[in-house]
Write a protein that holds these residues in place. Sequence first.
Motif, PDB file in Angstrom:
ATOM      1  N   LYS A   1       0.836  -1.214   0.000  1.00 30.83           N
ATOM      2  CA  LYS A   1       0.000   0.000   0.000  1.00 30.83           C
ATOM      3  C   LYS A   1       0.864   1.254   0.000  1.00 30.83           C
ATOM      4  O   LYS A   1       1.876   1.310   0.689  1.00 30.83           O
ATOM      5  CB  LYS A   1      -0.877   0.029   1.258  1.00 30.83           C
ATOM      6  CG  LYS A   1      -1.658  -1.241   1.485  1.00 30.83           C
ATOM      7  CD  LYS A   1      -3.102  -1.057   1.131  1.00 30.83           C
ATOM      8  CE  LYS A   1      -3.845  -2.349   1.418  1.00 30.83           C
ATOM      9  NZ  LYS A   1      -5.255  -2.247   1.172  1.00 30.83           N
ATOM     10  N   ASP A   2       0.391   2.264  -0.735  1.00 32.87           N
ATOM     11  CA  ASP A   2       1.022   3.583  -0.673  1.00 32.87           C
ATOM     12  C   ASP A   2       0.349   4.398   0.423  1.00 32.87           C
ATOM     13  O   ASP A   2      -0.841   4.253   0.684  1.00 32.87           O
ATOM     14  CB  ASP A   2       0.826   4.321  -2.005  1.00 32.87           C
ATOM     15  CG  ASP A   2       1.795   3.822  -3.075  1.00 32.87           C
ATOM     16  OD1 ASP A   2       2.979   3.644  -2.765  1.00 32.87           O
ATOM     17  OD2 ASP A   2       1.357   3.626  -4.218  1.00 32.87           O
TER      18      ASP A   2
ATOM     19  N   ARG B   1       3.112  -0.924  -5.660  1.00 30.00           N
ATOM     20  CA  ARG B   1       2.808   0.425  -5.201  1.00 30.00           C
ATOM     21  C   ARG B   1       3.202   1.402  -6.291  1.00 30.00           C
ATOM     22  O   ARG B   1       3.942   1.080  -7.198  1.00 30.00           O
ATOM     23  CB  ARG B   1       3.591   0.736  -3.922  1.00 30.00           C
ATOM     24  CG  ARG B   1       3.219  -0.193  -2.789  1.00 30.00           C
ATOM     25  CD  ARG B   1       3.799   0.291  -1.489  1.00 30.00           C
ATOM     26  NE  ARG B   1       5.239   0.120  -1.449  1.00 30.00           N
ATOM     27  CZ  ARG B   1       6.100   1.065  -1.108  1.00 30.00           C
ATOM     28  NH1 ARG B   1       5.701   2.276  -0.800  1.00 30.00           N
ATOM     29  NH2 ARG B   1       7.387   0.825  -1.095  1.00 30.00           N
TER      30      ARG B   1
ATOM     31  N   ASP C   1      11.078  -1.372  -0.321  1.00 25.20           N
ATOM     32  CA  ASP C   1      10.049  -2.364  -0.574  1.00 25.20           C
ATOM     33  C   ASP C   1      10.720  -3.707  -0.370  1.00 25.20           C
ATOM     34  O   ASP C   1      11.938  -3.796  -0.295  1.00 25.20           O
ATOM     35  CB  ASP C   1       9.527  -2.237  -2.006  1.00 25.20           C
ATOM     36  CG  ASP C   1       8.094  -2.767  -2.130  1.00 25.20           C
ATOM     37  OD1 ASP C   1       7.691  -3.589  -1.300  1.00 25.20           O
ATOM     38  OD2 ASP C   1       7.414  -2.344  -3.057  1.00 25.20           O
TER      39      ASP C   1
END
Length: 376
Positions: free
Chosen positions: A184-185, A323, A330
């Motif tokens: 998720k961003d 994302r 990440d």
Amino acid sequence: MASPLSLLTSADAVRAAIAECDQLGRDEFLKKYGYKNSRLYPLEYQGNIYDSKAIAGVAYGYEHGTPLKASEFNGGVATVIPALARLGFNVMEANNPSIALVKGTTYFRKDLLAKYGGQLQCGIWTPKEFPVVLLFTGDNGKNYGYRDGWTEDGVFLYTGEGQTGDMTFTNGNLAIREHRNNGKDLLLFEDLGKGKGVRYIGLFECGSWHEKNGYDKKNQKRKLIIFNLIPVETAATDIETQLEAVNTSQSFEDLRAAAYAASKTNKAGSKASETKRSWYERSAKVSNYVLKRSKGICEACDQPAPFMKKNGTPYLEPHHTRRLADNGLDHPIWVGAICPTCHRRIHSGQDGIEWNKQLQTRLKKKEEEIGLLPTE
Ligand SMILES: [Zn+2]
Ligand SMILES: [Zn+2]
């Protein structure tokens, strides 16, 4: 199997379903007929947004006597969109808010809620249908002895949620800490005050978190969770991101272990000011490894990097496959080292979504072949 929607032929029936939804309200309408939101495929009619699948299923009932159940057909591109488009209605594929929202623009919470979903009463929203977490910051915290804001070195200190007692890693706080794991961003909004809307500040990553003593509503002492957020860019707005190889004598295995370890969100030391430096160092570890893994070959199309940089290393760009933030941390399994053409293709191309999916599959296979490392 043909979709039952091929029998939906009356625009009047669709308008009747829309009118019923207006009368009942969106949530009540969904509940009555047993449908979920279809925010990924919103139907726009006279300036309002509707859930396309529910409208189609209920319209079927107006035309043929019995509404369709949600389980009787699929929503989206193959079924609902063409069925409603045929009758002159406009169903869109909704953009991820990280693409659709414009930095510096003011939005209203009720519009964000209608489009993306969330928890209206909370400061942290976790929409189910989009890979984002929405964070709202205002000055209402000052009554509790804290205030969100920027540090000198450009870290945004964001206080977690929870009105009384020690803050815990549940709900929104958990969503922030685990945003990378969940793909998720983080999208940050500044609350401009009652009735004035919220301004979109941009995309962030949680570098780390720390605890602080503060007070709750009842003036009781308690522990606050403060998140150290770092602003990041997407390739859609900034293509200057590139993978930088740092000269190191570390073995492939060591680089890999360092990258896996770096991807975790840890508690910070006492100095929040170290957050940014450590975040860059951790990002470099992920970059180093991903570039090494690529061996100078684009991980999406298997072509050699298009050119060598002045320092003699291959030019490839980092792409986060889950994302939109293209710089930052990440898990290595979700970041590819790819050529600029593939990168543009994924972000701007007609077949971008498929190209991205294919890259995800390739990366997963690659990492599995090397042998996945335990995450704890
Ligand atoms: Zn490529
Ligand atoms: Zn990208």
